[in-house]
Design a protein around this motif. Structure first.
Motif, PDB file in Angstrom:
ATOM      1  N   ARG A 146       0.788  -1.360  -0.234  1.00 15.81           N
ATOM      2  CA  ARG A 146       0.036   0.096   0.007  1.00 15.81           C
ATOM      3  C   ARG A 146       0.867   1.473  -0.144  1.00 15.81           C
ATOM      4  O   ARG A 146       0.718   2.205  -0.579  1.00 15.81           O
ATOM      5  CB  ARG A 146      -1.069   0.036   1.372  1.00 15.81           C
ATOM      6  CG  ARG A 146      -1.963   1.338   1.232  1.00 15.81           C
ATOM      7  CD  ARG A 146      -2.819   1.488   0.238  1.00 15.81           C
ATOM      8  NE  ARG A 146      -3.539   2.623   0.287  1.00 15.81           N
ATOM      9  CZ  ARG A 146      -4.762   2.480   0.916  1.00 15.81           C
ATOM     10  NH1 ARG A 146      -5.165   1.388   1.329  1.00 15.81           N
ATOM     11  NH2 ARG A 146      -5.553   3.797   0.927  1.00 15.81           N
ATOM     12  N   GLN A 147       2.004   1.198   0.791  1.00 19.01           N
ATOM     13  CA  GLN A 147       2.735   2.369   1.028  1.00 19.01           C
ATOM     14  C   GLN A 147       3.420   2.770  -0.549  1.00 19.01           C
ATOM     15  O   GLN A 147       3.731   3.723  -1.088  1.00 19.01           O
ATOM     16  CB  GLN A 147       3.748   2.129   1.845  1.00 19.01           C
ATOM     17  CG  GLN A 147       3.365   2.411   3.328  1.00 19.01           C
ATOM     18  CD  GLN A 147       4.193   2.439   4.280  1.00 19.01           C
ATOM     19  OE1 GLN A 147       5.626   2.020   4.164  1.00 19.01           O
ATOM     20  NE2 GLN A 147       4.242   3.035   5.455  1.00 19.01           N
ATOM     21  N   ALA A 148       3.936   1.445  -1.069  1.00 14.03           N
ATOM     22  CA  ALA A 148       4.625   1.435  -2.489  1.00 14.03           C
ATOM     23  C   ALA A 148       3.568   2.190  -3.388  1.00 14.03           C
ATOM     24  O   ALA A 148       4.024   3.058  -4.162  1.00 14.03           O
ATOM     25  CB  ALA A 148       5.201   0.375  -2.777  1.00 14.03           C
ATOM     26  N   ALA A 149       2.339   1.863  -3.512  1.00 13.89           N
ATOM     27  CA  ALA A 149       1.374   2.138  -4.473  1.00 13.89           C
ATOM     28  C   ALA A 149       1.131   3.568  -4.315  1.00 13.89           C
ATOM     29  O   ALA A 149       1.005   4.262  -5.192  1.00 13.89           O
ATOM     30  CB  ALA A 149      -0.110   1.301  -4.187  1.00 13.89           C
ATOM     31  N   ASP A 150       0.865   4.135  -2.933  1.00 17.59           N
ATOM     32  CA  ASP A 150       0.619   5.485  -2.686  1.00 17.59           C
ATOM     33  C   ASP A 150       1.876   6.427  -3.049  1.00 17.59           C
ATOM     34  O   ASP A 150       1.701   7.440  -3.691  1.00 17.59           O
ATOM     35  CB  ASP A 150       0.513   5.836  -1.020  1.00 17.59           C
ATOM     36  CG  ASP A 150      -0.914   5.183  -0.737  1.00 17.59           C
ATOM     37  OD1 ASP A 150      -1.748   4.955  -1.476  1.00 17.59           O
ATOM     38  OD2 ASP A 150      -1.328   5.103   0.503  1.00 17.59           O
ATOM     39  N   ALA A 151       2.830   6.024  -2.873  1.00 13.89           N
ATOM     40  CA  ALA A 151       4.191   6.644  -3.290  1.00 13.89           C
ATOM     41  C   ALA A 151       4.432   6.681  -4.683  1.00 13.89           C
ATOM     42  O   ALA A 151       4.779   7.789  -5.281  1.00 13.89           O
ATOM     43  CB  ALA A 151       5.643   6.327  -2.853  1.00 13.89           C
ATOM     44  N   ALA A 152       3.977   5.632  -5.461  1.00 10.29           N
ATOM     45  CA  ALA A 152       4.090   5.674  -7.037  1.00 10.29           C
ATOM     46  C   ALA A 152       3.221   6.680  -7.569  1.00 10.29           C
ATOM     47  O   ALA A 152       3.509   7.213  -8.697  1.00 10.29           O
ATOM     48  CB  ALA A 152       3.647   4.419  -7.703  1.00 10.29           C
ATOM     49  N   GLU A 153       2.103   7.224  -6.798  1.00 10.89           N
ATOM     50  CA  GLU A 153       1.214   8.370  -7.366  1.00 10.89           C
ATOM     51  C   GLU A 153       1.786   9.625  -7.026  1.00 10.89           C
ATOM     52  O   GLU A 153       1.613  10.419  -7.784  1.00 10.89           O
ATOM     53  CB  GLU A 153      -0.084   8.172  -6.588  1.00 10.89           C
ATOM     54  CG  GLU A 153      -1.055   6.972  -7.055  1.00 10.89           C
ATOM     55  CD  GLU A 153      -2.077   6.869  -6.231  1.00 10.89           C
ATOM     56  OE1 GLU A 153      -2.606   7.949  -5.600  1.00 10.89           O
ATOM     57  OE2 GLU A 153      -3.081   5.736  -6.374  1.00 10.89           O
ATOM     58  N   SER A 154       2.805   9.756  -6.195  1.00 12.04           N
ATOM     59  CA  SER A 154       3.350  11.030  -5.745  1.00 12.04           C
ATOM     60  C   SER A 154       4.767  11.372  -6.070  1.00 12.04           C
ATOM     61  O   SER A 154       5.175  12.446  -5.990  1.00 12.04           O
ATOM     62  CB  SER A 154       2.946  11.469  -4.319  1.00 12.04           C
ATOM     63  OG  SER A 154       3.429  10.453  -3.465  1.00 12.04           O
ATOM     64  N   LEU A 155       5.592  10.327  -6.227  1.00 12.44           N
ATOM     65  CA  LEU A 155       6.985  10.386  -6.486  1.00 12.44           C
ATOM     66  C   LEU A 155       7.216  10.755  -7.817  1.00 12.44           C
ATOM     67  O   LEU A 155       6.834  10.012  -8.791  1.00 12.44           O
ATOM     68  CB  LEU A 155       7.739   9.151  -6.078  1.00 12.44           C
ATOM     69  CG  LEU A 155       9.162   9.220  -6.107  1.00 12.44           C
ATOM     70  CD1 LEU A 155       9.838  10.253  -5.118  1.00 12.44           C
ATOM     71  CD2 LEU A 155       9.894   7.990  -6.036  1.00 12.44           C
ATOM     72  N   THR A 156       7.744  11.997  -8.012  1.00 18.51           N
ATOM     73  CA  THR A 156       8.101  12.511  -9.500  1.00 18.51           C
ATOM     74  C   THR A 156       9.616  12.518  -9.520  1.00 18.51           C
ATOM     75  O   THR A 156      10.100  12.635 -10.922  1.00 18.51           O
ATOM     76  CB  THR A 156       7.612  13.759  -9.673  1.00 18.51           C
ATOM     77  OG1 THR A 156       8.216  14.781  -8.832  1.00 18.51           O
ATOM     78  CG2 THR A 156       5.772  13.878  -9.332  1.00 18.51           C
ATOM     79  N   THR A 157      10.475  12.510  -8.645  1.00 12.75           N
ATOM     80  CA  THR A 157      11.923  12.985  -8.953  1.00 12.75           C
ATOM     81  C   THR A 157      12.787  12.302  -7.551  1.00 12.75           C
ATOM     82  O   THR A 157      12.251  12.278  -6.501  1.00 12.75           O
ATOM     83  CB  THR A 157      12.077  14.601  -8.508  1.00 12.75           C
ATOM     84  OG1 THR A 157      11.185  15.202  -9.537  1.00 12.75           O
ATOM     85  CG2 THR A 157      13.328  14.783  -8.772  1.00 12.75           C
ATOM     86  N   LEU A 158      13.767  11.650  -8.176  1.00 15.64           N
ATOM     87  CA  LEU A 158      14.946  11.263  -7.346  1.00 15.64           C
ATOM     88  C   LEU A 158      15.909  11.911  -7.452  1.00 15.64           C
ATOM     89  O   LEU A 158      16.370  12.169  -8.636  1.00 15.64           O
ATOM     90  CB  LEU A 158      14.924   9.618  -7.481  1.00 15.64           C
ATOM     91  CG  LEU A 158      14.211   8.930  -6.914  1.00 15.64           C
ATOM     92  CD1 LEU A 158      14.302   7.250  -7.237  1.00 15.64           C
ATOM     93  CD2 LEU A 158      14.009   8.867  -5.343  1.00 15.64           C
ATOM     94  N   THR A 159      16.906  12.040  -6.492  1.00 21.04           N
ATOM     95  CA  THR A 159      18.372  12.938  -6.708  1.00 21.04           C
ATOM     96  C   THR A 159      19.380  12.098  -6.049  1.00 21.04           C
ATOM     97  O   THR A 159      19.043  11.997  -4.826  1.00 21.04           O
ATOM     98  CB  THR A 159      17.987  14.282  -6.300  1.00 21.04           C
ATOM     99  OG1 THR A 159      17.188  15.298  -7.036  1.00 21.04           O
ATOM    100  CG2 THR A 159      19.335  15.073  -6.278  1.00 21.04           C
ATOM    101  N   PRO A 160      20.513  11.683  -6.611  1.00 24.69           N
ATOM    102  CA  PRO A 160      21.405  10.918  -6.061  1.00 24.69           C
ATOM    103  C   PRO A 160      22.400  11.973  -4.890  1.00 24.69           C
ATOM    104  O   PRO A 160      22.509  13.146  -5.234  1.00 24.69           O
ATOM    105  CB  PRO A 160      22.294  10.638  -7.072  1.00 24.69           C
ATOM    106  CG  PRO A 160      21.613  10.820  -8.331  1.00 24.69           C
ATOM    107  CD  PRO A 160      20.650  11.738  -8.152  1.00 24.69           C
ATOM    108  N   LEU A 161      22.424  11.337  -3.886  1.00 25.24           N
ATOM    109  CA  LEU A 161      23.317  12.328  -2.963  1.00 25.24           C
ATOM    110  C   LEU A 161      24.449  11.289  -2.605  1.00 25.24           C
ATOM    111  O   LEU A 161      24.747  10.192  -2.964  1.00 25.24           O
ATOM    112  CB  LEU A 161      22.443  12.171  -1.428  1.00 25.24           C
ATOM    113  CG  LEU A 161      20.984  12.826  -1.609  1.00 25.24           C
ATOM    114  CD1 LEU A 161      20.350  12.819  -0.257  1.00 25.24           C
ATOM    115  CD2 LEU A 161      21.115  14.367  -2.276  1.00 25.24           C
ATOM    116  N   VAL A 162      25.598  12.210  -1.985  1.00 18.77           N
ATOM    117  CA  VAL A 162      26.543  11.521  -1.491  1.00 18.77           C
ATOM    118  C   VAL A 162      26.740  11.758  -0.114  1.00 18.77           C
ATOM    119  O   VAL A 162      25.999  12.554   0.637  1.00 18.77           O
ATOM    120  CB  VAL A 162      28.029  12.151  -2.206  1.00 18.77           C
ATOM    121  CG1 VAL A 162      27.935  11.915  -3.530  1.00 18.77           C
ATOM    122  CG2 VAL A 162      28.141  13.697  -1.654  1.00 18.77           C
ATOM    123  N   ALA A 163      27.623  10.779   0.592  1.00 15.21           N
ATOM    124  CA  ALA A 163      27.492  10.713   2.030  1.00 15.21           C
ATOM    125  C   ALA A 163      28.206  11.954   2.550  1.00 15.21           C
ATOM    126  O   ALA A 163      29.022  12.467   2.060  1.00 15.21           O
ATOM    127  CB  ALA A 163      28.398   9.566   2.587  1.00 15.21           C
TER     128      ALA A 163
END
Length: 758
Positions: free
Chosen positions: A600-617
């Motif tokens: 359920r959480q994954a399905a909800d996130a799929a509707e709202s997540l538009t952008t991923l940004t790589p980070l470094v430690a």
């Protein structure tokens, strides 16, 4: 302190100290303080002039934009038109050019006539009238000394005030509650008079002289008011009721709207007919001299009064209520009740209100009756949350336009006008929406607004990135509309689209872009036209990559936007194609694991997540961004990456909710010990954030649930959560109970068993 913590914005000027009625519930004449007997009947010219001077000084000292003067008594109309004209002229003259003057008068209405109302119209004096309901209710207390009814004369005054030429002066009706009266009949009688506002007042009482309770019920006044509330709701709230509006406001995280409820500090001082400066008038119900300060307008300023211990006590907010009240979950709405109603000879004012049980029952009764309707839609509908986030970004953009006040020059005006052209068509509006909805557009807007507020010299230059946003929207619209944009350091960046090198390092200039086929054309001043496909990397072209790998939703991998560096870890530089594909492959595998453990959480996130940004430690200064993005440090194991992805999704949704809803108020007034870190105390916001995150993570690692039930119990019994906050806590309990599915909860328990439950 030399000045008040809260300056006085309102004064009550007693213009006459006698009355033409003999109301048996009057706090001035019938209660403990009888100082009216020794005071002049009518306020003098000297007191009027000095009070006006003191108020003007106070307004100027504290840069108050407006002040209110309430003409009061006794019965203020007994002062006569000439005396009231003198008051209006004196205060109007003293406050001219200093602060706006709001003049009001509270009267029983018996003397009201066109002569008075013409005077009030001349000076903008608004009129509030006391009426306790129908004739039976009103005559229970509001009679002449010989027992005659006052009701017909009051109705005549109200009808006069309702005439078209005077209607704008009507403040509304004040009704003192008597539980012997029929609540429905009282409301119906008041509503029938079509007032702009009704204000219900509890009769003044103390622990030494408690209010009458004929049936002995400790909540009789709440039951009466809730009967009025139910009738009021059934009729669609035909007239605003201040008491109800105040409770509804505080339940939703807003301010109190009345002195009798809430924790707002007092900002009122009383001037008696002899010039004595006193605290709020209702204190006369407590004991002889309870309202006295020992100050007068001739020798003392309003700042002197504000330093009086009695005034200070009513400016302390939460710290000024009793310990019992501080521990009560409804204190944010009731505020401990009216200060006067807390008095007892044994405990002075360090008590709950004598109406404590009534106030608690009233707040909870209104809460229960309205909670479903008062829950912000963004809490239950992700599309509504996205829409409100988008509205917020547009509001910020409009605010930036206003804040620039022309300083953006022709380039800003040109881009602003072109945005309006795009808005005029469906395709253009969709393109503009896409760019404005990008999470880092919000970061740009907030950075510029903060810079303008701080008067940083580079802020206007930052604002002039607007043409690039509008140009990107024009390309996305596909309309063939040519849009100007600026390139800096030789590079043209189009948000959500990509970066094109047009010139050498350090060079700046203008280019014109236009949608062409599957890409766009670029034309420079003095140069030729170039066609740029929006696909793969080229020698001078770096597109924003969009992925839809198996197991993961489609979203942008944004490692280009100059405003993406807004997470707790630093943003990674642009990834090469091989690294980008490896990164996305790892995210896809983590997403697949997340779908199994928390579908359920994954399905909800799929509707709202538009952008991923790589980070470094590393450590970084976190900054605001818009809805729909998560920053990720690439972890070594799929399980760890799934956990970080879920952590990011929980954090970004809670932050988005807090952007557009009030989930709590008075944050920091109390501290709570974390159940999972017993040595750490945090404000409500910290407890909520940690609990919200841990509930989500428990779908992958069950031991994150440790301490969560205890934390939820603490928050359920706290004063801070609003109606929306309580709804969120309820949804967290649903998650804990597995309403959204927990079949995969144990999937990572062995894989990440060594990771501490942070």
């Amino acid at each position: 302190m030399t000045g008040p913590a809260v300056p006085f914005r309102e004064i009550v000027l007693k213009v006459h100290s006698r009355c033409d009625l003999a109301c048996d519930h009057c706090y001035v004449y019938e209660h403990a303080d009888q100082s009216w007997r020794t005071r002049p009947k009518t306020v003098s010219d000297r007191v009027i002039a000095k009070t006006a001077q003191r108020l003007a000084e106070h307004a100027k000292t504290h840069a108050l934009p407006s002040v209110s003067v309430i003409l009061h008594g006794g019965e203020p109309l007994l002062a006569g038109p000439a005396r009231l004209r003198r008051v209006c002229e004196e205060f109007g003259s003293a406050l001219s050019g200093v602060a706006d003057l709001d003049l009001r008068i509270h009267t029983n209405g018996l003397q009201l006539s066109p002569r008075y109302l013409d005077l009030f119209d001349e000076f903008g004096v608004r009129v509030g009238i006391s009426l306790d309901g129908d004739r039976v209710a009103n005559d229970r207390h509001r009679r002449f000394a010989d027992g005659r009814s006052s009701h017909p004369l009051v109705l005549k005054a109200i009808e006069l005030l309702r005439q078209d030429r005077y209607r704008h002066l009507n403040l509304g009706l004040l009704c003192t509650v008597d539980i012997e009266n029929d609540p429905h009949s009282v409301l119906d009688a008041l509503v029938a008079l079509d007032p702009p506002l009704i204000d219900f007042l509890l009769p003044h009482a103390t622990w030494d002289e408690p209010p009458p309770r004929p049936d002995g019920s400790p909540t009789a006044y709440a039951e009466w008011l809730l009967a009025v509330f139910d009738r009021w709701q059934e009729e669609g709230g035909p007239v605003p009721v201040r008491l109800f509006s105040s409770v509804l406001s505080t339940l939703s995280g807003g301010p109190s709207l009345t002195e009798s409820l809430g924790l707002a500090p007092t900002d009122l001082v009383v001037v008696e007919t002899d010039g004595q400066l006193e605290q709020v008038d209702s204190l006369k119900s407590a004991y002889e001299g309870a309202a006295a300060t020992g100050f007068d307008v001739f020798e003392h300023s309003f700042d002197d009064v504000a330093a009086h211990p009695g005034v200070r006590a009513r400016q302390l907010g939460l710290a000024g209520v009793s310990e019992t009240c501080r521990r009560c979950p409804v204190v944010r709405s009731c505020g401990g009740g009216l200060y006067t109603h807390r008095y007892s000879s044994a405990g002075d004012f360090d008590n709950p209100s004598v109406y404590c049980a009534d106030l608690k029952a009233l707040v909870r009764g209104i809460d229960v009756r309205t909670r479903a309707a008062a829950v912000p839609p963004a809490l239950t509908d992700r599309r509504e949350l996205a829409a409100e986030q988008h509205d917020l970004t547009r509001t910020l953009l409009a605010g930036l336009h206003d804040a620039l006040a022309g300083r953006g020059g022709a380039r800003w005006d040109e881009a602003w006008g072109l945005a309006g052209v795009l808005e005029s068509s469906e395709e253009g509006a969709a393109g503009l929406d896409r760019v404005l909805a990008h999470p880092y557009t919000r970061t740009w807007l907030l950075d510029v607004l903060e810079g303008l507020h701080a008067e940083r010299p580079e802020a206007v230059g930052q604002a002039l990135r607007l043409p690039s946003y509008v140009a990107a929207a024009a390309v996305r619209s596909g309309l063939g509309l040519e849009a100007p944009a600026d390139y800096r350091d030789g590079r043209l960046f189009l948000p959500t689209i990509g970066e094109l090198r047009l010139a050498g390092p350090g060079e700046t200039g203008r280019a014109w872009v236009c949608a062409v086929g599957g890409g766009f054309s670029v034309r420079r001043e003095g140069g030729g036209e170039r066609i740029v496909p929006r696909g793969a990397d080229g020698p001078d072209w770096l597109p924003v990559r969009y992925f839809a790998t198996e197991g993961a939703p489609g979203f942008a991998l944004d490692d280009l936007d100059p405003y993406r560096d807004c997470f707790e870890a630093p943003a990674a530089p642009r990834l090469g194609q091989v690294d980008a594909e490896a990164w996305m492959g790892a995210v896809g595998r983590a997403w697949e694991l997340l779908e199994k453990a928390a579908p359920r959480q994954a399905a909800d996130a799929a509707e709202s997540l538009t952008t991923l940004t790589p980070l470094v430690a590393g450590r970084n200064a976190k900054r605001p961004h818009g809805y729909g993005t998560v920053g990720l440090v690439m972890a070594g194991e799929t399980q760890e990456l799934a956990l970080e992805l879920l952590r990011g999704l929980r954090r970004t949704r809670l932050r988005a909710l807090l952007d557009v809803t009030d989930l709590y108020a008075l944050d920091g007034a109390w501290e709570y010990r974390l159940p999972w870190e017993r040595n750490t105390k945090v404000p409500f916001s910290g407890l909520l954030a940690d609990t919200y995150e841990r509930v989500g993570l428990s779908f992958l690692v069950p031991r994150f649930m440790d301490g969560v039930p205890e934390a939820l119990d603490m928050m359920d019994g706290a004063a801070e959560p609003t109606v929306g906050g309580m709804r969120l806590l309820s949804s967290l309990r649903d998650e804990v109970r597995g309403v959204h599915g927990t079949s995969g909860m144990n999937i990572l328990v062995n894989a990440v068993d060594q990771e501490p439950a942070r």
